[in-house]
Scaffold this motif. Structure first.
Motif, mmCIF file in Angstrom:
data_model
loop_
_atom_site.group_PDB
_atom_site.id
_atom_site.type_symbol
_atom_site.label_atom_id
_atom_site.label_comp_id
_atom_site.label_asym_id
_atom_site.label_seq_id
_atom_site.Cartn_x
_atom_site.Cartn_y
_atom_site.Cartn_z
ATOM 1 N N GLN A 175 3.453 12.386 10.830
ATOM 2 C CA GLN A 175 1.986 11.852 10.495
ATOM 3 C C GLN A 175 2.545 10.653 9.245
ATOM 4 O O GLN A 175 1.947 9.708 9.188
ATOM 5 C CB GLN A 175 1.331 12.754 10.007
ATOM 6 N N PHE A 176 3.198 11.049 8.341
ATOM 7 C CA PHE A 176 4.008 10.020 7.529
ATOM 8 C C PHE A 176 4.437 9.049 8.003
ATOM 9 O O PHE A 176 4.192 7.850 7.538
ATOM 10 C CB PHE A 176 5.088 10.637 6.545
ATOM 11 N N GLY A 177 5.383 9.324 9.134
ATOM 12 C CA GLY A 177 5.988 8.179 9.836
ATOM 13 C C GLY A 177 4.906 6.982 10.411
ATOM 14 O O GLY A 177 5.246 5.974 10.551
ATOM 15 N N ALA A 178 3.752 7.746 11.061
ATOM 16 C CA ALA A 178 2.900 6.550 11.192
ATOM 17 C C ALA A 178 2.466 5.646 10.438
ATOM 18 O O ALA A 178 2.279 4.382 10.728
ATOM 19 C CB ALA A 178 1.486 7.482 11.758
ATOM 20 N N ASP A 295 1.767 1.874 -1.982
ATOM 21 C CA ASP A 295 2.704 2.663 -0.874
ATOM 22 C C ASP A 295 4.068 2.635 -1.473
ATOM 23 O O ASP A 295 5.044 2.320 -1.133
ATOM 24 C CB ASP A 295 2.585 1.949 0.373
ATOM 25 N N CYS A 296 4.057 3.289 -2.768
ATOM 26 C CA CYS A 296 5.644 3.590 -3.197
ATOM 27 C C CYS A 296 6.281 4.572 -2.231
ATOM 28 O O CYS A 296 7.548 4.666 -1.951
ATOM 29 C CB CYS A 296 5.444 4.045 -4.630
ATOM 30 N N PHE A 297 5.645 5.600 -1.766
ATOM 31 C CA PHE A 297 6.252 6.380 -0.600
ATOM 32 C C PHE A 297 5.019 6.712 0.446
ATOM 33 O O PHE A 297 3.710 6.596 0.097
ATOM 34 C CB PHE A 297 6.505 7.735 -1.336
ATOM 35 N N THR A 298 5.292 7.008 1.576
ATOM 36 C CA THR A 298 4.381 7.130 2.559
ATOM 37 C C THR A 298 3.338 8.162 2.392
ATOM 38 O O THR A 298 1.910 7.876 2.588
ATOM 39 C CB THR A 298 4.992 7.899 3.996
ATOM 40 N N TYR A 299 3.705 9.364 1.689
ATOM 41 C CA TYR A 299 2.653 10.246 1.650
ATOM 42 C C TYR A 299 1.684 9.794 0.526
ATOM 43 O O TYR A 299 0.569 10.245 0.746
ATOM 44 C CB TYR A 299 3.203 11.647 0.740
ATOM 45 N N MET A 300 1.775 8.966 -0.425
ATOM 46 C CA MET A 300 0.839 8.450 -1.341
ATOM 47 C C MET A 300 -0.099 7.767 -0.707
ATOM 48 O O MET A 300 -1.222 7.542 -1.110
ATOM 49 C CB MET A 300 1.660 7.629 -2.654
ATOM 50 N N VAL A 301 0.355 6.891 0.384
ATOM 51 C CA VAL A 301 -1.131 6.352 1.022
ATOM 52 C C VAL A 301 -1.842 7.406 1.548
ATOM 53 O O VAL A 301 -3.136 7.261 1.654
ATOM 54 C CB VAL A 301 -0.319 5.470 2.201
ATOM 55 N N MET A 302 -1.331 8.497 2.371
ATOM 56 C CA MET A 302 -2.203 9.299 2.944
ATOM 57 C C MET A 302 -3.334 10.051 1.849
ATOM 58 O O MET A 302 -4.175 10.281 2.120
ATOM 59 C CB MET A 302 -1.256 10.365 3.605
#
Lengths: 395, 140
Positions: A175-178, A295-302
Motif C-alpha cells: 500500500q505504501f508502494g501504491a 511526501d518526505c516518505f510514502t507513509y506520511m502521504v497516507m
C-alpha cells in the motif's frame, strides 16, 4: 483549544505568480542562486518587477544565516517585512500564511515567498563534499538518547509511524508502494522531474531496504532546487498577468510534545491544521479536486490523507491502493511527481504545483480536469509541525 | 590481548547534559531511573528541569521496574555508521515503560524479524565502556 478561524480572510488574498529554478542535479548553482532564479521566475509569471515587492519571506538551508537578507540583496529589495520561518517542511506554507497576516496588518502589500536548497550538490559536488556528508558532525546530532543506539537519518523517525500504522490497521508495504507508483506516473508527465523511468509495484518490492519498513523507494529524493510564490490582495491581483489563484483557507498545528508523545505518529498535526483550513475556506474534503501532500516518505502521504479527512483513520491503505491518487483518480495527488519523484525542496514545489493546476496552464496530459480547488500540506520540524493551504480558482 | 586485536568500541557514546547525568550515573550501576514529580506523582522522560505534566520543579530520581512494551520499532538494513559494521540488521525501538514514559533503545536477544509492536520487554544493561552502560531491552 477550540478557536474559530477568521472567515473574513477567505478569498481576500491571492497567489499571483509562481516560479521554480532548475531542479535535480544543479551543481553550478548555489542554494542562494537557486532561490534567486525561482524568485525572478515568479516575478515574470506575475508580470511584476522586483521594486513592486515590499516583503520577503524566504528560506534556504538552515545553516545559512538570515537567508531572506541575502536574497533581498541580490534582488535589490528593501522590505517592509522580512524574515525566515524555521518550521522545517511546514515553513513554506507558513510563509504564505505570514504573508497574508502581514498584509492584513498593513505592514506590506506584495510578498515574495520562497525556499530552496542544494542538497544534491552538497553531497555530490566534489570528492570533498562526498567525504563531508559521510562524516557526521557532532554538533548536528543529538548528544544522547539516539546516536548511541544507532538512530541516524530521517527514515527511522518516520518509519516508527509507518510501523505503528501497520500494527494498528494492517497497513502493508504494497500500500505504501501504491503511493510511490502513482507519483512516478505523474513525474513521467513532468519534463522537469528527476525520475524518468516507469515504476511498477514489482520494482518497488525489489528495491533495497533502508530502514524497515522503508525501502529506497519509500524515501524522497535528494535534490537541488527552489520555488517561489507571490502573495498579494485579490484586489491588487486584478490587473496582473495571470488569473489569480485565491487563498481560501489555511491552518497550522504543531505537536511540540513530540513524535513519540500520545499517538502523534499516527494522528498527526495534519488533523487540527486541516480542520482550521477547511473551516476558514467553508469547504470539506469532498469539495477538494486535487492535493499536493508533503511526501518526505510514502507513509506520511497516507497518514496526512487520513488526517485531512479523505478517508477514515486506518483506511488510507485501501484508499491509496484503489488508485485514488492518480491523475484520473478520486483525489489526484502530487501531480508533478512530488518529493518522491520530481524533486525534494521541502514542500515549496507542492505550493507551486497547486497554483499551476489552478492557473490551468497544463495540457491534457498533466492537467487535473476542471480543477477548482487544491489542498496543499507542509510537514516537518522533527515531523511535528504542520501547515495547510486551501487554494481555489476565482469564480 | 594485543593492542591490534583489542576490541575498540566505535559507536557514539552518550554525551550527558547536567540534566541527564543522574540517568547515566544510575545506568552505570545497572539501575533504570527516571524523574518522578513530587507534586503530581507522574514520571517523565527525557530529563528536564521541571515536571512536563504540572511544571513543578520538585522531583526525585526514582528507580522504575524496567518493564514495558515495544510501542514501535524500525529495523536498520543500511549501514549509517561504521560502529554498526557487521551488526546489520539491528532494531531501534520506542519503548513504552509500564510507568508511562517512552524512550528510545535497542531490542536485543531476539532476531530482528521477530520483533513486533506490543512485545513485552524488560531492561538489560550493556556495559559498552568502563564508565558507560546503555539500558537496552529484551523480551520479558
Amino acid at each position: 483549544m477550540n478557536i474559530e478561524p477568521n472567515t473574513a480572510y477567505r478569498d481576500k488574498y491571492a497567489i499571483v505568480g509562481v516560479g521554480n529554478s532548475p531542479l535535480g542535479k544543479v551543481p553550478h548553482m548555489s542554494a542562494i542562486g537557486l532561490v534567486e532564479q525561482a524568485c525572478v521566475n515568479a516575478l515574470d509569471d506575475a508580470g511584476l518587477r522586483a521594486r513592486d515587492i515590499d516583503s520577503l519571506l524566504v528560506r534556504g538551508p538552515d545553516d545559512i544565516y538570515t537567508f531572506h537578507q541575502l536574497i533581498g540583496e541580490r534582488l535589490g529589495i528593501n522590505a517592509n517585512f522580512s524574515t525566515t520561518a524555521t518550521n522545517g517542511g511546514a515553513s513554506q506554507i507558513l510563509s504564505v500564511i505570514l504573508a497574508v497576516m502581514a498584509i492584513e496588518a498593513g505592514l506590506c502589500t506584495t510578498v515574495l515567498c520562497g525556499y530552496g536548497r542544494d542538497s544534491w550538490s552538497r553531497t555530490h559536488r566534489s570528492e570533498e563534499a562526498r567525504m563531508r556528508s559521510a562524516t557526521r558532525s557532532e554538533e548536528m546530532e543529538s548528544s544522547e538518547f539516539g546516536p548511541e543506539y544507532g538512530l541516524f537519518g530521517a527514515p527511522a523517525m518516520h518509519g516508527f509511524g509507518a510501523r505503528r500504522h501497520m500494527h494498528l490497521y494492517g497497513t502493508t508495504r504494497d500500500q505504501f508502494g501504491a503511493i510511490a507508483v502513482a507519483f512516478r506516473e505523474h513525474a513521467l508527465r513532468n519534463p522537469e522531474a528527476m525520475m524518468k523511468k516507469p515504476l511498477t509495484l514489482e520494482d518497488y518490492r525489489e528495491a533495497r531496504m533502508i530502514v524497515e519498513p522503508f525501502g529506497l523507494l519509500d524515501c524522497s529524493l535528494r535534490s537541488d532546487g527552489a520555488g517561489a510564490m507571490i502573495v498579494t490582495t485579490r484586489e491588487r491581483a486584478k490587473d496582473l498577468r495571470r488569473r489569480p489563484v485565491l487563498i481560501k483557507g489555511f491552518g497550522t498545528h504543531n505537536n511540540l510534545t513530540g513524535w513519540f508523545a500520545d499517538d502523534n505518529m499516527v494522528n498527526t498535526a495534519a488533523g487540527p491544521s486541516s480542520a482550521r483550513a477547511y473551516a476558514m475556506a467553508g469547504l470539506g474534503p469532498d469539495d477538494i479536486d486535487c492535493a499536493q501532500i508533503y511526501d518526505c516518505f510514502t507513509y506520511m502521504v497516507m497518514t496526512q490523507i487520513e488526517d485531512y479527512g479523505f478517508c477514515r483513520k486506518g483506511e488510507g491503505g485501501p484508499f491509496v491502493a484503489s488508485g485514488a491518487l492518480k491523475l484520473d483518480g478520486r483525489l489526484p495527488t502530487n501531480t508533478s511527481g512530488g518529493q518522491l519523484s520530481e524533486a525534494h525542496c521541502e514542500g515549496v514545489l507542492q505550493i507551486v504545483e497547486g497554483v499551476r493546476q489552478l492557473q490551468g496552464i497544463y495540457g491534457n496530459d498533466r492537467q487535473v480536469k476542471d480543477a477548482k480547488t487544491c489542498i496543499v500540506s507542509g510537514h516537518g520540524g522533527n515531523t511535528v509541525c504542520h501547515s495547510t493551504l486551501i487554494l481555489g480558482t476565482a469564480t | 590481548m594485543s593492542a591490534e586485536t583489542q576490541d575498540t568500541y566505535l559507536k557514539p557514546l552518550p554525551r550527558p547534559s547536567a540534566e541527564s547525568q543522574p540517568f547515566w550515573d544510575a545506568a552505570r550501576d545497572h539501575r533504570l531511573v527516571l524523574q518522578k514529580c513530587r507534586a503530581c506523582g507522574k514520571f517523565w522522560f527525557p530529563p528536564s528541569q521541571r515536571c512536563v505534566h504540572c511544571l513543578s520543579g520538585d522531583h526525585d530520581w526514582t528507580e522504575v521496574t524496567g518493564t514495558g512494551r515495544v510501542f514501535s520499532f524500525v529495523t536498520y538494513q543500511r549501514l549509517y555508521h561504521k560502529g554498526w559494521e557487521g551488526e546489520i540488521p539491528y532494531v531501534v525501538a520506542v519503548i513504552e515503560l509500564d510507568e508511562g514514559p517512552r524512550l528510545l533503545s535497542n531490542i536485543v536477544g531476539i532476531p530482528a524479524d521477530q520483533v513486533t509492536c506490543d512485545l513485552k520487554v524488560r531492561v538489560t544493561f550493556d556495559d559498552v565502556s568502563p564508565g558507560v552502560s546503555l539500558p537496552k531491552f529484551t523480551p520479558a
